[in-house]
Write a protein that holds these residues in place. Structure first.
Motif, PDB file in Angstrom:
ATOM      1  N   HIS A 160       0.834  -1.204   0.000  1.00 14.79           N
ATOM      2  CA  HIS A 160       0.000   0.000   0.000  1.00 14.79           C
ATOM      3  C   HIS A 160       0.869   1.255   0.000  1.00 14.79           C
ATOM      4  O   HIS A 160       0.623   2.193  -0.752  1.00 14.79           O
ATOM      5  N   ARG A 161       1.891   1.277   0.850  1.00 14.77           N
ATOM      6  CA  ARG A 161       2.791   2.446   0.911  1.00 14.77           C
ATOM      7  C   ARG A 161       3.557   2.607  -0.399  1.00 14.77           C
ATOM      8  O   ARG A 161       3.741   3.713  -0.897  1.00 14.77           O
ATOM      9  N   LEU A 162       4.003   1.499  -0.955  1.00 18.75           N
ATOM     10  CA  LEU A 162       4.753   1.549  -2.210  1.00 18.75           C
ATOM     11  C   LEU A 162       3.909   2.077  -3.363  1.00 18.75           C
ATOM     12  O   LEU A 162       4.454   2.611  -4.325  1.00 18.75           O
ATOM     13  N   ASP A 163       2.600   1.927  -3.266  1.00 16.58           N
ATOM     14  CA  ASP A 163       1.728   2.395  -4.343  1.00 16.58           C
ATOM     15  C   ASP A 163       1.922   3.892  -4.596  1.00 16.58           C
ATOM     16  O   ASP A 163       1.740   4.362  -5.717  1.00 16.58           O
ATOM     17  N   ALA A 164       2.342   4.646  -3.597  1.00 17.13           N
ATOM     18  CA  ALA A 164       2.623   6.071  -3.787  1.00 17.13           C
ATOM     19  C   ALA A 164       3.887   6.276  -4.619  1.00 17.13           C
ATOM     20  O   ALA A 164       4.054   7.322  -5.246  1.00 17.13           O
ATOM     21  N   TRP A 165       4.778   5.292  -4.630  1.00 15.30           N
ATOM     22  CA  TRP A 165       6.043   5.395  -5.360  1.00 15.30           C
ATOM     23  C   TRP A 165       6.029   4.569  -6.650  1.00 15.30           C
ATOM     24  O   TRP A 165       6.717   4.900  -7.601  1.00 15.30           O
ATOM     25  N   ALA A 166       5.301   3.468  -6.629  1.00 12.86           N
ATOM     26  CA  ALA A 166       5.216   2.566  -7.778  1.00 12.86           C
ATOM     27  C   ALA A 166       3.867   1.854  -7.705  1.00 12.86           C
ATOM     28  O   ALA A 166       3.528   1.293  -6.667  1.00 12.86           O
ATOM     29  N   PRO A 167       3.085   1.871  -8.779  1.00 14.27           N
ATOM     30  CA  PRO A 167       1.741   1.278  -8.760  1.00 14.27           C
ATOM     31  C   PRO A 167       1.744  -0.189  -8.302  1.00 14.27           C
ATOM     32  O   PRO A 167       2.736  -0.895  -8.456  1.00 14.27           O
ATOM     33  N   TYR A 168       0.605  -0.607  -7.764  1.00 17.09           N
ATOM     34  CA  TYR A 168       0.467  -1.979  -7.273  1.00 17.09           C
ATOM     35  C   TYR A 168       0.907  -3.017  -8.289  1.00 17.09           C
ATOM     36  O   TYR A 168       1.505  -4.019  -7.938  1.00 17.09           O
ATOM     37  N   ASP A 169       0.597  -2.792  -9.546  1.00 15.19           N
ATOM     38  CA  ASP A 169       0.884  -3.803 -10.564  1.00 15.19           C
ATOM     39  C   ASP A 169       2.271  -3.656 -11.188  1.00 15.19           C
ATOM     40  O   ASP A 169       2.571  -4.285 -12.193  1.00 15.19           O
ATOM     41  N   SER A 170       3.149  -2.859 -10.573  1.00 13.94           N
ATOM     42  CA  SER A 170       4.496  -2.673 -11.127  1.00 13.94           C
ATOM     43  C   SER A 170       5.459  -3.749 -10.611  1.00 13.94           C
ATOM     44  O   SER A 170       5.245  -4.356  -9.556  1.00 13.94           O
ATOM     45  N   ASP A 171       6.521  -3.953 -11.360  1.00 14.68           N
ATOM     46  CA  ASP A 171       7.568  -4.887 -10.929  1.00 14.68           C
ATOM     47  C   ASP A 171       8.215  -4.438  -9.623  1.00 14.68           C
ATOM     48  O   ASP A 171       8.529  -5.258  -8.768  1.00 14.68           O
ATOM     49  N   LEU A 172       8.419  -3.128  -9.473  1.00 14.33           N
ATOM     50  CA  LEU A 172       9.036  -2.612  -8.247  1.00 14.33           C
ATOM     51  C   LEU A 172       8.185  -2.932  -7.031  1.00 14.33           C
ATOM     52  O   LEU A 172       8.696  -3.408  -6.016  1.00 14.33           O
ATOM     53  N   ASN A 173       6.893  -2.698  -7.126  1.00 10.44           N
ATOM     54  CA  ASN A 173       6.005  -2.986  -6.005  1.00 10.44           C
ATOM     55  C   ASN A 173       6.033  -4.474  -5.671  1.00 10.44           C
ATOM     56  O   ASN A 173       6.160  -4.855  -4.505  1.00 10.44           O
ATOM     57  N   ALA A 174       5.954  -5.318  -6.671  1.00 11.08           N
ATOM     58  CA  ALA A 174       5.964  -6.768  -6.442  1.00 11.08           C
ATOM     59  C   ALA A 174       7.290  -7.224  -5.830  1.00 11.08           C
ATOM     60  O   ALA A 174       7.306  -8.043  -4.899  1.00 11.08           O
ATOM     61  N   THR A 175       8.406  -6.694  -6.318  1.00  8.25           N
ATOM     62  CA  THR A 175       9.722  -7.096  -5.819  1.00  8.25           C
ATOM     63  C   THR A 175       9.915  -6.674  -4.371  1.00  8.25           C
ATOM     64  O   THR A 175      10.333  -7.472  -3.525  1.00  8.25           O
ATOM     65  N   VAL A 176       9.610  -5.418  -4.078  1.00  8.88           N
ATOM     66  CA  VAL A 176       9.802  -4.932  -2.704  1.00  8.88           C
ATOM     67  C   VAL A 176       8.846  -5.633  -1.748  1.00  8.88           C
ATOM     68  O   VAL A 176       9.235  -6.006  -0.639  1.00  8.88           O
ATOM     69  N   THR A 177       7.620  -5.874  -2.174  1.00  7.24           N
ATOM     70  CA  THR A 177       6.663  -6.585  -1.318  1.00  7.24           C
ATOM     71  C   THR A 177       7.144  -8.003  -1.032  1.00  7.24           C
ATOM     72  O   THR A 177       7.034  -8.491   0.098  1.00  7.24           O
ATOM     73  N   LEU A 178       7.713  -8.675  -2.012  1.00  5.40           N
ATOM     74  CA  LEU A 178       8.259 -10.011  -1.793  1.00  5.40           C
ATOM     75  C   LEU A 178       9.420  -9.964  -0.794  1.00  5.40           C
ATOM     76  O   LEU A 178       9.497 -10.790   0.121  1.00  5.40           O
ATOM     77  N   ILE A 179      10.310  -8.984  -0.940  1.00  6.01           N
ATOM     78  CA  ILE A 179      11.435  -8.850  -0.010  1.00  6.01           C
ATOM     79  C   ILE A 179      10.930  -8.565   1.405  1.00  6.01           C
ATOM     80  O   ILE A 179      11.425  -9.152   2.375  1.00  6.01           O
ATOM     81  N   VAL A 180       9.934  -7.696   1.527  1.00  3.41           N
ATOM     82  CA  VAL A 180       9.341  -7.432   2.846  1.00  3.41           C
ATOM     83  C   VAL A 180       8.802  -8.722   3.447  1.00  3.41           C
ATOM     84  O   VAL A 180       9.027  -9.019   4.624  1.00  3.41           O
ATOM     85  N   GLY A 181       8.113  -9.517   2.651  1.00  5.16           N
ATOM     86  CA  GLY A 181       7.575 -10.786   3.146  1.00  5.16           C
ATOM     87  C   GLY A 181       8.662 -11.725   3.630  1.00  5.16           C
ATOM     88  O   GLY A 181       8.537 -12.341   4.697  1.00  5.16           O
ATOM     89  N   GLU A 182       9.734 -11.840   2.870  1.00  3.52           N
ATOM     90  CA  GLU A 182      10.825 -12.745   3.264  1.00  3.52           C
ATOM     91  C   GLU A 182      11.536 -12.263   4.524  1.00  3.52           C
ATOM     92  O   GLU A 182      11.803 -13.044   5.435  1.00  3.52           O
ATOM     93  N   LEU A 183      11.846 -10.967   4.584  1.00  4.48           N
ATOM     94  CA  LEU A 183      12.575 -10.458   5.747  1.00  4.48           C
ATOM     95  C   LEU A 183      11.718 -10.450   7.015  1.00  4.48           C
ATOM     96  O   LEU A 183      12.220 -10.746   8.104  1.00  4.48           O
ATOM     97  N   THR A 184      10.427 -10.138   6.879  1.00  7.78           N
ATOM     98  CA  THR A 184       9.574 -10.168   8.070  1.00  7.78           C
ATOM     99  C   THR A 184       9.311 -11.604   8.521  1.00  7.78           C
ATOM    100  O   THR A 184       9.252 -11.873   9.718  1.00  7.78           O
TER     101      THR A 184
END
Length: 129
Positions: free
Chosen positions: A17-41
């Motif tokens: 949701h926060r990344l959507d302000a920087w990169a849309p939900y359907d962007s590669d950047l949003n998907a990549t960072v969200t995956l990294i957040v999931g793994e690290l958390t």
């Protein structure tokens, strides 16, 4: 354990949701960072948890360096992740893929001591914008 899984799911959702302000939900950047957040958390919950204490997630955008930085802080300084991650898991392995994924997807990642005086460590990853 369901509460902990919910924490990871909530962290991924909040990050996306926060990344959507920087990169849309359907962007590669949003998907990549969200995956990294999931793994690290997930690692923070699984390996860095002390009963009664949670992890902390911080996302930041550096427009000058053109990167998104993910920081996940836990409260266990005695359990350090391998650096670099161990050899890739076998194709049918059900665990130990997280840091391998982070290492492949992030420009760089590191484990740092906490700077706020609390116990534990911070695992950070940077992704190019």
């Amino acid at each position: 354990m369901p509460v902990l899984a919910l924490d990871v799911r909530l962290a991924r959702r909040l990050a996306s949701h926060r990344l959507d302000a920087w990169a849309p939900y359907d962007s590669d950047l949003n998907a990549t960072v969200t995956l990294i957040v999931g793994e690290l958390t997930a690692n923070a919950v699984t390996h860095g948890r002390v009963p009664g204490r949670d992890f902390r997630l911080c996302l930041s955008l550096d427009r000058v360096e053109r990167l998104v930085r993910v920081e996940v802080t836990d409260t266990r300084g005695d359990r350090m992740p391998p650096r670099p991650p161990s050899t890739p898991p076998l194709p049918d392995a059900e665990a130990d893929r997280g840091l391998c994924l982070v290492a492949v997807l992030a420009r760089r990642w590191a484990v740092l001591p906490r700077t706020d005086g609390g116990p534990g460590k911070t695992v950070c990853a940077e992704v190019a914008v």
